[in-house]
Design a protein around this motif. Structure first.
Motif, PDB file in Angstrom:
ATOM      1  N   PRO A 139       6.439  -2.010 -22.566  1.00 13.34           N
ATOM      2  CA  PRO A 139       5.214  -2.803 -22.465  1.00 13.34           C
ATOM      3  C   PRO A 139       3.923  -1.995 -22.518  1.00 13.34           C
ATOM      4  O   PRO A 139       2.930  -2.431 -23.127  1.00 13.34           O
ATOM      5  N   ASP A 140       3.905  -0.824 -21.896  1.00 14.41           N
ATOM      6  CA  ASP A 140       2.659  -0.066 -21.811  1.00 14.41           C
ATOM      7  C   ASP A 140       2.179   0.483 -23.142  1.00 14.41           C
ATOM      8  O   ASP A 140       1.062   1.000 -23.238  1.00 14.41           O
ATOM      9  N   ALA A 141       2.988   0.365 -24.193  1.00 17.50           N
ATOM     10  CA  ALA A 141       2.565   0.816 -25.517  1.00 17.50           C
ATOM     11  C   ALA A 141       1.703  -0.221 -26.233  1.00 17.50           C
ATOM     12  O   ALA A 141       1.105   0.083 -27.272  1.00 17.50           O
ATOM     13  N   PHE A 142       1.609  -1.440 -25.665  1.00 20.13           N
ATOM     14  CA  PHE A 142       0.963  -2.557 -26.347  1.00 20.13           C
ATOM     15  C   PHE A 142      -0.302  -3.018 -25.628  1.00 20.13           C
ATOM     16  O   PHE A 142      -0.447  -2.852 -24.416  1.00 20.13           O
ATOM     17  N   SER A 143      -1.172  -3.653 -26.389  1.00 20.91           N
ATOM     18  CA  SER A 143      -2.356  -4.282 -25.803  1.00 20.91           C
ATOM     19  C   SER A 143      -1.935  -5.437 -24.902  1.00 20.91           C
ATOM     20  O   SER A 143      -0.818  -5.953 -24.996  1.00 20.91           O
ATOM     21  N   ALA A 144      -2.855  -5.866 -24.030  1.00 18.86           N
ATOM     22  CA  ALA A 144      -2.547  -6.957 -23.095  1.00 18.86           C
ATOM     23  C   ALA A 144      -2.159  -8.229 -23.847  1.00 18.86           C
ATOM     24  O   ALA A 144      -1.216  -8.929 -23.475  1.00 18.86           O
ATOM     25  N   GLY A 145      -2.903  -8.546 -24.914  1.00 14.31           N
ATOM     26  CA  GLY A 145      -2.582  -9.747 -25.682  1.00 14.31           C
ATOM     27  C   GLY A 145      -1.227  -9.659 -26.350  1.00 14.31           C
ATOM     28  O   GLY A 145      -0.473 -10.638 -26.381  1.00 14.31           O
ATOM     29  N   SER A 146      -0.895  -8.488 -26.874  1.00 16.57           N
ATOM     30  CA  SER A 146       0.411  -8.318 -27.516  1.00 16.57           C
ATOM     31  C   SER A 146       1.538  -8.419 -26.499  1.00 16.57           C
ATOM     32  O   SER A 146       2.608  -8.953 -26.810  1.00 16.57           O
ATOM     33  N   ARG A 147       1.317  -7.934 -25.296  1.00 13.25           N
ATOM     34  CA  ARG A 147       2.344  -8.080 -24.249  1.00 13.25           C
ATOM     35  C   ARG A 147       2.591  -9.558 -23.944  1.00 13.25           C
ATOM     36  O   ARG A 147       3.730  -9.979 -23.730  1.00 13.25           O
ATOM     37  N   ARG A 148       1.538 -10.346 -23.942  1.00 16.31           N
ATOM     38  CA  ARG A 148       1.710 -11.785 -23.692  1.00 16.31           C
ATOM     39  C   ARG A 148       2.478 -12.439 -24.836  1.00 16.31           C
ATOM     40  O   ARG A 148       3.330 -13.309 -24.604  1.00 16.31           O
ATOM     41  N   VAL A 149       2.170 -12.038 -26.055  1.00  9.08           N
ATOM     42  CA  VAL A 149       2.900 -12.573 -27.207  1.00  9.08           C
ATOM     43  C   VAL A 149       4.382 -12.229 -27.109  1.00  9.08           C
ATOM     44  O   VAL A 149       5.254 -13.086 -27.305  1.00  9.08           O
ATOM     45  N   LEU A 150       4.683 -10.967 -26.805  1.00  7.24           N
ATOM     46  CA  LEU A 150       6.080 -10.550 -26.710  1.00  7.24           C
ATOM     47  C   LEU A 150       6.803 -11.292 -25.587  1.00  7.24           C
ATOM     48  O   LEU A 150       7.966 -11.694 -25.749  1.00  7.24           O
ATOM     49  N   ALA A 151       6.136 -11.471 -24.461  1.00 11.23           N
ATOM     50  CA  ALA A 151       6.763 -12.189 -23.348  1.00 11.23           C
ATOM     51  C   ALA A 151       7.059 -13.636 -23.723  1.00 11.23           C
ATOM     52  O   ALA A 151       8.083 -14.207 -23.313  1.00 11.23           O
ATOM     53  N   ARG A 152       6.189 -14.233 -24.503  1.00  6.70           N
ATOM     54  CA  ARG A 152       6.404 -15.623 -24.927  1.00  6.70           C
ATOM     55  C   ARG A 152       7.526 -15.726 -25.950  1.00  6.70           C
ATOM     56  O   ARG A 152       8.363 -16.631 -25.890  1.00  6.70           O
ATOM     57  N   LEU A 153       7.552 -14.790 -26.896  1.00  6.77           N
ATOM     58  CA  LEU A 153       8.563 -14.835 -27.950  1.00  6.77           C
ATOM     59  C   LEU A 153       9.942 -14.420 -27.461  1.00  6.77           C
ATOM     60  O   LEU A 153      10.959 -14.949 -27.930  1.00  6.77           O
ATOM     61  N   PHE A 154       9.982 -13.446 -26.541  1.00  9.79           N
ATOM     62  CA  PHE A 154      11.252 -12.842 -26.133  1.00  9.79           C
ATOM     63  C   PHE A 154      11.350 -12.786 -24.608  1.00  9.79           C
ATOM     64  O   PHE A 154      11.264 -11.707 -24.006  1.00  9.79           O
ATOM     65  N   PRO A 155      11.539 -13.934 -23.966  1.00  8.35           N
ATOM     66  CA  PRO A 155      11.588 -13.940 -22.499  1.00  8.35           C
ATOM     67  C   PRO A 155      12.757 -13.167 -21.913  1.00  8.35           C
ATOM     68  O   PRO A 155      12.714 -12.780 -20.733  1.00  8.35           O
ATOM     69  N   ASP A 156      13.794 -12.921 -22.702  1.00 11.73           N
ATOM     70  CA  ASP A 156      14.949 -12.174 -22.200  1.00 11.73           C
ATOM     71  C   ASP A 156      14.962 -10.743 -22.729  1.00 11.73           C
ATOM     72  O   ASP A 156      16.013 -10.089 -22.765  1.00 11.73           O
ATOM     73  N   ALA A 157      13.817 -10.234 -23.138  1.00 12.70           N
ATOM     74  CA  ALA A 157      13.744  -8.869 -23.661  1.00 12.70           C
ATOM     75  C   ALA A 157      14.163  -7.852 -22.604  1.00 12.70           C
ATOM     76  O   ALA A 157      14.011  -8.073 -21.399  1.00 12.70           O
ATOM     77  N   VAL A 158      14.669  -6.727 -23.080  1.00 12.86           N
ATOM     78  CA  VAL A 158      14.953  -5.589 -22.207  1.00 12.86           C
ATOM     79  C   VAL A 158      13.695  -4.730 -22.177  1.00 12.86           C
ATOM     80  O   VAL A 158      13.222  -4.262 -23.216  1.00 12.86           O
ATOM     81  N   LEU A 159      13.152  -4.538 -20.990  1.00 16.18           N
ATOM     82  CA  LEU A 159      11.915  -3.779 -20.841  1.00 16.18           C
ATOM     83  C   LEU A 159      12.234  -2.334 -20.494  1.00 16.18           C
ATOM     84  O   LEU A 159      12.933  -2.057 -19.520  1.00 16.18           O
ATOM     85  N   ALA A 160      11.746  -1.432 -21.321  1.00 14.25           N
ATOM     86  CA  ALA A 160      11.975  -0.004 -21.110  1.00 14.25           C
ATOM     87  C   ALA A 160      10.890   0.564 -20.213  1.00 14.25           C
ATOM     88  O   ALA A 160       9.786   0.020 -20.110  1.00 14.25           O
TER      89      ALA A 160
END
Length: 276
Positions: free
Chosen positions: A192-213
């Motif tokens: 997550p810390d590699a992305f902008s705040a808006g992109s993190r929100r997009v990723l969370a919406r698209l992939f709620p079951d993502a594995v977070l490194a």
């Protein structure tokens, strides 16, 4: 429990016969550090042989003198449904790579080939999820290249902004664990810390079951992985991420990439997927 199913893949790779760190175009590169080319070749060969052992097909393109980063084949093309979008590099040192890959595709019968007008570092910044193309920008690929990719490949594109120069390509911060199917959505892993705040929100919406490194995973290029839906090829040092993936039914396969990492590359950087 999870029923992870591997799918056979076809990859394009380029042996690091001319690999070196003669210049610095990302924070990982330090020309003053020695590079062991024989070890780089051995590690690359282990990666290639690992794919073959897992049942995948690996094609090879001939490396060219004077192009030490040509080993990072993922940066030179994006292939979806047999359509090829070539590359246009930001750094002059890598510019000539694009033409060698274009010729490789042409000589093997690919006819739907588009060479971009905008800066586009291919699968370095494009990740196919089976339904849509995630597209990174911030350091290398021009944001305008995202629209060009949508037009050339005929797939929906979602733009993401990278903010940490260490993770200069999308494939250093995110990879697809399982592509979307009629039965299940895509799953990704990302830092997550590699992305902008808006992109993190997009990723969370698209992939709620993502594995977070975490930062430790990212610092060894653990997000520069390659998955076939079950087997996940990772840098040997990415043990934390490997453990998390194993707990949810994936099979981590750890490989050494210490020499290639001196240029900011790992398994995915060396691996272009040929999707037909």
């Amino acid at each position: 429990m999870f029923g992870r199913v591997p799918t056979t893949r076809r990859y394009l790779m380029c042996a690091p016969h001319y690999f070196a760190v003669n210049y610095a175009i990302n924070p990982w590169m330090d020309p003053s550090r020695p590079v062991d080319r024989e070890l780089a070749l051995a590690q690359w060969s282990e990666l290639r042989d690992t794919y073959r052992r897992l049942g995948h097909t690996v094609d090879e393109i001939e490396p060219q003198p004077g192009l030490p980063d040509m080993v990072f084949a993922a940066n030179s093309g994006t292939v979806v449904d047999g359509r090829v979008l070539g590359a246009r590099f930001r750094a002059a040192e890598r510019a000539a790579e694009a033409e060698h890959f274009r010729r490789w595709f042409l000589e093997r019968g690919y006819r739907d080939i588009t060479m971009p007008t905008k800066i586009n570092e291919a699968e370095g910044d494009f990740a196919w999820t089976g339904r849509l193309l995630l597209a990174g920008a911030g350091f290398r690929t021009d944001p305008a290249a995202h629209a060009e990719a949508q037009e050339a490949l005929g797939v929906p594109v979602v733009s993401l902004t990278l903010t940490d120069p260490r993770y200069y390509h999308l494939d250093t911060a995110l990879f697809v664990l399982a592509e979307a199917t009629d039965a299940a959505p895509a799953q990704v892993a990302y830092y997550p810390d590699a992305f902008s705040a808006g992109s993190r929100r997009v990723l969370a919406r698209l992939f709620p079951d993502a594995v977070l490194a975490d930062a430790d995973d990212a610092a060894v290029l653990g997000l520069n992985g390659v998955s076939d839906g079950r087997n996940v090829v990772l840098p040997a040092e990415a043990t934390g991420l490997a453990d998390r993936l194993a707990r949810i039914g994936y099979e981590p396969v750890l490989v050494g990439i210490s020499e290639l990492r001196k240029s900011g590359g790992g398994p995915k950087c060396c691996t272009m997927e040929l999707r037909k």
